[in-house]
Design a protein around this motif. Structure first.
Motif, mmCIF file in Angstrom:
data_model
loop_
_atom_site.group_PDB
_atom_site.id
_atom_site.type_symbol
_atom_site.label_atom_id
_atom_site.label_comp_id
_atom_site.label_asym_id
_atom_site.label_seq_id
_atom_site.Cartn_x
_atom_site.Cartn_y
_atom_site.Cartn_z
ATOM 1 N N PHE A 31 0.804 -1.219 0.000
ATOM 2 C CA PHE A 31 0.000 0.000 0.000
ATOM 3 C C PHE A 31 0.838 1.272 0.000
ATOM 4 O O PHE A 31 0.355 2.317 -0.432
ATOM 5 N N ARG A 32 2.085 1.181 0.469
ATOM 6 C CA ARG A 32 2.941 2.361 0.631
ATOM 7 C C ARG A 32 2.191 3.460 1.381
ATOM 8 O O ARG A 32 1.295 3.166 2.164
ATOM 9 N N GLY A 33 2.551 4.727 1.142
ATOM 10 C CA GLY A 33 1.815 5.842 1.731
ATOM 11 C C GLY A 33 1.606 5.721 3.233
ATOM 12 O O GLY A 33 2.525 5.384 3.976
ATOM 13 N N ILE A 34 0.351 5.966 3.624
ATOM 14 C CA ILE A 34 0.027 6.043 5.053
ATOM 15 C C ILE A 34 0.286 4.733 5.785
ATOM 16 O O ILE A 34 0.826 4.714 6.884
ATOM 17 N N VAL A 35 -0.091 3.601 5.151
ATOM 18 C CA VAL A 35 0.106 2.306 5.794
ATOM 19 C C VAL A 35 1.586 2.101 6.101
ATOM 20 O O VAL A 35 1.973 1.694 7.202
ATOM 21 N N GLU A 36 2.428 2.419 5.113
ATOM 22 C CA GLU A 36 3.866 2.250 5.296
ATOM 23 C C GLU A 36 4.370 3.133 6.438
ATOM 24 O O GLU A 36 5.131 2.682 7.293
ATOM 25 N N GLN A 37 3.901 4.390 6.446
ATOM 26 C CA GLN A 37 4.311 5.305 7.514
ATOM 27 C C GLN A 37 3.889 4.771 8.884
ATOM 28 O O GLN A 37 4.648 4.855 9.851
ATOM 29 N N ALA A 38 2.663 4.219 8.940
ATOM 30 C CA ALA A 38 2.165 3.704 10.212
ATOM 31 C C ALA A 38 3.016 2.536 10.701
ATOM 32 O O ALA A 38 3.365 2.459 11.884
ATOM 33 N N VAL A 39 3.369 1.643 9.772
ATOM 34 C CA VAL A 39 4.193 0.491 10.157
ATOM 35 C C VAL A 39 5.561 0.962 10.644
ATOM 36 O O VAL A 39 6.072 0.505 11.673
ATOM 37 N N LEU A 40 6.140 1.924 9.911
ATOM 38 C CA LEU A 40 7.457 2.429 10.313
ATOM 39 C C LEU A 40 7.383 3.122 11.671
ATOM 40 O O LEU A 40 8.295 3.021 12.486
ATOM 41 N N MET A 41 6.253 3.804 11.904
ATOM 42 C CA MET A 41 6.067 4.498 13.171
ATOM 43 C C MET A 41 6.008 3.494 14.321
ATOM 44 O O MET A 41 6.617 3.680 15.368
ATOM 45 N N LEU A 42 5.260 2.396 14.104
ATOM 46 C CA LEU A 42 5.178 1.345 15.120
ATOM 47 C C LEU A 42 6.556 0.748 15.394
ATOM 48 O O LEU A 42 6.900 0.456 16.539
ATOM 49 N N ALA A 43 7.334 0.595 14.324
ATOM 50 C CA ALA A 43 8.682 0.051 14.498
ATOM 51 C C ALA A 43 9.531 1.018 15.325
ATOM 52 O O ALA A 43 10.299 0.604 16.188
ATOM 53 N N ASP A 44 9.370 2.318 15.083
ATOM 54 C CA ASP A 44 10.072 3.337 15.865
ATOM 55 C C ASP A 44 9.710 3.229 17.333
ATOM 56 O O ASP A 44 10.557 3.290 18.215
ATOM 57 N N PHE A 45 8.396 3.050 17.563
ATOM 58 C CA PHE A 45 7.899 2.944 18.923
ATOM 59 C C PHE A 45 8.544 1.756 19.625
ATOM 60 O O PHE A 45 9.015 1.855 20.752
ATOM 61 N N GLN A 46 8.585 0.633 18.912
ATOM 62 C CA GLN A 46 9.177 -0.571 19.486
ATOM 63 C C GLN A 46 10.644 -0.347 19.818
ATOM 64 O O GLN A 46 11.137 -0.809 20.834
ATOM 65 N N ALA A 47 11.324 0.409 18.942
ATOM 66 C CA ALA A 47 12.745 0.637 19.161
ATOM 67 C C ALA A 47 12.990 1.603 20.310
ATOM 68 O O ALA A 47 14.053 1.595 20.916
ATOM 69 N N ALA A 48 11.984 2.436 20.622
ATOM 70 C CA ALA A 48 12.175 3.450 21.657
ATOM 71 C C ALA A 48 12.070 2.865 23.048
ATOM 72 O O ALA A 48 12.448 3.499 24.018
ATOM 73 N N LEU A 49 11.522 1.648 23.146
ATOM 74 C CA LEU A 49 11.285 1.073 24.456
ATOM 75 C C LEU A 49 11.999 -0.265 24.532
ATOM 76 O O LEU A 49 11.688 -1.152 23.766
ATOM 77 N N PRO A 50 12.958 -0.415 25.447
ATOM 78 C CA PRO A 50 13.579 -1.733 25.564
ATOM 79 C C PRO A 50 12.487 -2.759 25.824
ATOM 80 O O PRO A 50 11.581 -2.513 26.618
ATOM 81 N N PHE A 51 12.561 -3.900 25.116
ATOM 82 C CA PHE A 51 11.441 -4.835 25.158
ATOM 83 C C PHE A 51 11.167 -5.373 26.556
ATOM 84 O O PHE A 51 10.029 -5.607 26.924
ATOM 85 N N LEU A 52 12.234 -5.533 27.345
ATOM 86 C CA LEU A 52 12.056 -6.069 28.695
ATOM 87 C C LEU A 52 11.136 -5.157 29.511
ATOM 88 O O LEU A 52 10.251 -5.632 30.225
ATOM 89 N N ILE A 53 11.321 -3.846 29.381
ATOM 90 C CA ILE A 53 10.509 -2.882 30.121
ATOM 91 C C ILE A 53 9.056 -2.993 29.670
ATOM 92 O O ILE A 53 8.124 -3.058 30.482
ATOM 93 N N LEU A 54 8.879 -3.045 28.349
ATOM 94 C CA LEU A 54 7.536 -3.157 27.786
ATOM 95 C C LEU A 54 6.854 -4.433 28.270
ATOM 96 O O LEU A 54 5.726 -4.425 28.760
ATOM 97 N N ALA A 55 7.593 -5.543 28.192
ATOM 98 C CA ALA A 55 7.027 -6.831 28.572
ATOM 99 C C ALA A 55 6.689 -6.862 30.059
ATOM 100 O O ALA A 55 5.628 -7.342 30.451
ATOM 101 N N LEU A 56 7.605 -6.320 30.862
ATOM 102 C CA LEU A 56 7.386 -6.296 32.313
ATOM 103 C C LEU A 56 6.064 -5.650 32.653
ATOM 104 O O LEU A 56 5.262 -6.201 33.412
ATOM 105 N N SER A 57 5.816 -4.460 32.071
ATOM 106 C CA SER A 57 4.593 -3.762 32.448
ATOM 107 C C SER A 57 3.365 -4.510 31.947
ATOM 108 O O SER A 57 2.421 -4.727 32.700
ATOM 109 N N VAL A 58 3.383 -4.939 30.685
ATOM 110 C CA VAL A 58 2.207 -5.632 30.151
ATOM 111 C C VAL A 58 1.878 -6.875 30.979
ATOM 112 O O VAL A 58 0.751 -7.076 31.408
ATOM 113 N N LEU A 59 2.912 -7.699 31.247
ATOM 114 C CA LEU A 59 2.679 -8.957 31.954
ATOM 115 C C LEU A 59 2.085 -8.750 33.327
ATOM 116 O O LEU A 59 1.077 -9.361 33.680
#
Lengths: 290, 310
Positions: free
Chosen positions: A117-145
């Motif tokens: 789809f490129r465009g907005i969908v691509e931007q959204a996916v890249l944004m989510l990837a940025d979000f994931q990179a901004a938070l060490p996964f252990l911290i994210l997992a700890l809170s969710v669990l």
């Protein structure tokens, strides 16, 4: 040597690259170890000498290699370390396999969506990837669990979020360049729906790269799960996992270090084996991956 | 250069907003903190009063907007456990964490960078191979196993160092080694492959072909180019200074941010967890932003590209 003598330069056949003789000894060793661990996990019900939660208060804190009944010793409650180890291997592998598959499917799908789809969908996916990179996964997992409580399916699902952005990035990049190649265009011209183009034609072409990524991410999932379980926030008792056993054994480190050392050794050897195999596969199949 | 900086800034802000939203959604909607804090047998009036005083009786959207507004005013909520501002609780733990993570970072850089460069320059030698083996082991040994192994040897068996707590400078030795060792191996491996990649480039061959001393080629051409990917990794390491020690702090009972997080998560202390999440994300995003700007300084191509685009 005539120019027809091809023995010095055998033709490169990608499908046959995984022959035994090509493997360095340590990769062979790693593969054998992994097959062994896998067999143990599959046959766990049959080969555990005791029920893994069964307590035998006459045999508490027995060191390894003392009695035949408990070859790897027992813990504070007289539970058989070998049996607990076997069940732990099954649980840890189950989580790691489940999570790796979920993450690969999720990431590849998002990557394909971004490429298509490129465009907005691509931007959204890249944004989510940025979000994931901004938070060490252990911290994210700890809170969710801790906040969603704790169950095995949830743990697997959560671990399944680990590393998706790497598959997504790879799938997106490769799908974009594949779309520009003749075969994808030809199939589209013949009237194939996008879903068919992506799943039947592009996916098989990029599968080797994705599989290599899976072998590289798999050990990280094992480490993550064992870390969480070690902190007491992953797999919950009476269930047991390798990290759990280490966390429990830590209390007895001065008196009965084998409770902690056995599962710890297993974690290290298994992660080591998978990453050696993954590194070797990457060098063989796809030198472009970092 | 200005549009480049603005785009990066905007992306950073959006990422932080996403993290705030995530924190809000996960932590606020996953359970009722009132029953958790006060217990299931608490009288309904007490629960009602608790919900009111923490704003939990408002519609979710209102809570969300209030939360955003509060954050921009620097108010990150009160700890539900001891009633003090969460921000204060977290900030007073930061020095303890930095006392571990900063020396560990120095250790990683001091060992990892030279080892990686040296290994790349002497590819295939015994040193190179041992760096690679160390890197593979450094990856496969989880920090809690390394930590417990060190405790077993140096605290339990030899009795040289304490196994936990934060009373003397000696208490920091084992945690710092645990954090530094694995990281150093990973950094060495990364530096090595960045350096090898650069050494294989045609401009290196050109530089040595025109008669430059090898030392000049390495210093003038190879190192600056290999620095570019390495800076990204260092940026990541700097970004995880605050929260990179969750497991190690727990093993060594070190009163830092990581230990606070584990305890807060176990107690469902929402404000504290949110505060740590935000702090960690902000640190990470900021250090990524600095890396992006450093790229501009390190890589002339980026400056040119940005100027051409402007």
């Amino acid at each position: 040597m005539s120019i027809f003598d091809t023995s010095a330069n055998p033709p490169i056949r990608a499908r046959h690259i995984l022959r035994w003789p090509d493997m360095p000894w340590y990769v062979t060793l790693a593969t054998v170890w992994l097959l062994l661990v896998l067999a143990v996990a599959l046959l766990a019900d049959v080969i555990t000498p005791h029920v893994f939660t069964a307590m035998d208060l006459n045999y508490r804190l027995v060191p390894p290699f003392q009695t035949l009944a408990h070859p790897l010793g027992t813990d504070e409650l007289g539970r058989d370390v070998l049996s607990r180890l076997i069940v732990s291997i099954r649980v840890s592998l189950l989580i790691a396999f489940g999570a790796t598959v979920i993450s690969a499917v999720l990431g590849t799908t998002l990557g394909f969506l971004a490429a298509h789809f490129r465009g907005i969908v691509e931007q959204a996916v890249l944004m989510l990837a940025d979000f994931q990179a901004a938070l060490p996964f252990l911290i994210l997992a700890l809170s969710v669990l801790a906040f969603f409580g704790n169950s095995l399916p949830l743990l697997i699902g959560l671990m399944g979020l680990y590393g998706w952005e790497r598959y997504a990035r790879i799938a997106r990049g490769l799908a974009i360049s594949a779309s520009a190649q003749g075969y994808a265009t030809a199939i589209t011209q013949l009237g194939a729906k996008p879903i068919r183009v992506y799943l039947r034609h592009i996916l098989p072409n990029i599968a080797s790269t994705l599989i290599v990524s899976m072998t590289l991410i798999f050990p990280e999932v094992i480490l993550l799960e064992s870390g969480l379980s070690f902190l007491g926030l992953g797999v919950q008792p009476p269930m047991t996992s390798l990290g759990n056993m280490v966390g429990y054994g830590r209390e007895y480190i001065t008196r009965a270090s084998w409770i902690m050392l056995t599962p710890a050794t297993l974690i290290v050897l298994t992660t080591l084996a998978v990453s050696l195999l993954g590194d070797w596969l990457r060098d063989k199949l796809d030198p472009t991956l970092d | 250069m200005i549009p480049f900086i603005l785009t990066r800034l905007l992306r950073a802000l959006i990422t932080i907003a996403l993290v705030v939203t995530f924190a809000f959604v996960v932590l606020r909607l996953s359970g009722d903190p009132a029953t958790i804090i006060l217990g299931p047998e608490a009288p309904p009036e007490a629960i009602e009063a608790f919900r009111k005083s923490w704003g939990l009786d408002q519609p979710v959207l209102v809570q969300y907007l209030q939360y955003f507004a509060a954050i921009f005013q620097g108010d990150l909520g009160m700890s539900m456990r001891d009633g003090r501002p969460a921000f204060e609780l977290v900030v007073e733990r930061i020095p303890a964490t930095l006392a571990l993570t900063l020396p560990a970072l120095m250790l990683k850089l001091a060992l990892g960078l030279p080892a990686g460069v040296y290994a790349a320059l002497h590819q295939g030698t015994a040193f190179d191979r041992s760096v690679m083996v160390a890197a593979v082991f450094g990856f496969a040994i989880p920090s809690f196993v390394l930590a417990l192994g060190l405790v077993l040897v140096f605290a339990v068996n030899l009795g040289w160092l304490p196994s936990g707590g934060r009373d003397t400078v000696w208490h920091a030795v084992l945690p710092i080694i645990t954090l530094g060792a694995g990281g150093a191996a990973a950094l060495a491996r990364f530096t090595r492959s960045a350096m090898l990649e650069v050494l294989g480039r045609p401009y290196i061959r050109t530089a040595s072909a025109k008669g430059l001393l090898w030392a000049v080629v390495v210093r003038g051409h190879a190192l600056p180019n290999a620095a570019i990917p390495t800076v990204t990794l260092i940026g990541f390491l700097v970004g995880s200074l605050i929260a990179g020690a969750v497991v190690v702090e727990s093993v060594f009972s070190w009163p830092g941010v990581g230990r606070l997080l584990v305890v807060a998560v176990a107690n469902r202390d929402l404000a504290v967890v949110q505060c740590i999440l935000l702090l960690v994300a902000t640190t990470m995003v900021t250090s990524n932003l600095i890396v992006d700007f450093l790229y501009g300084a390190l890589d002339p191509r980026l400056r040119q590209g940005a100027r051409a685009a402007a």
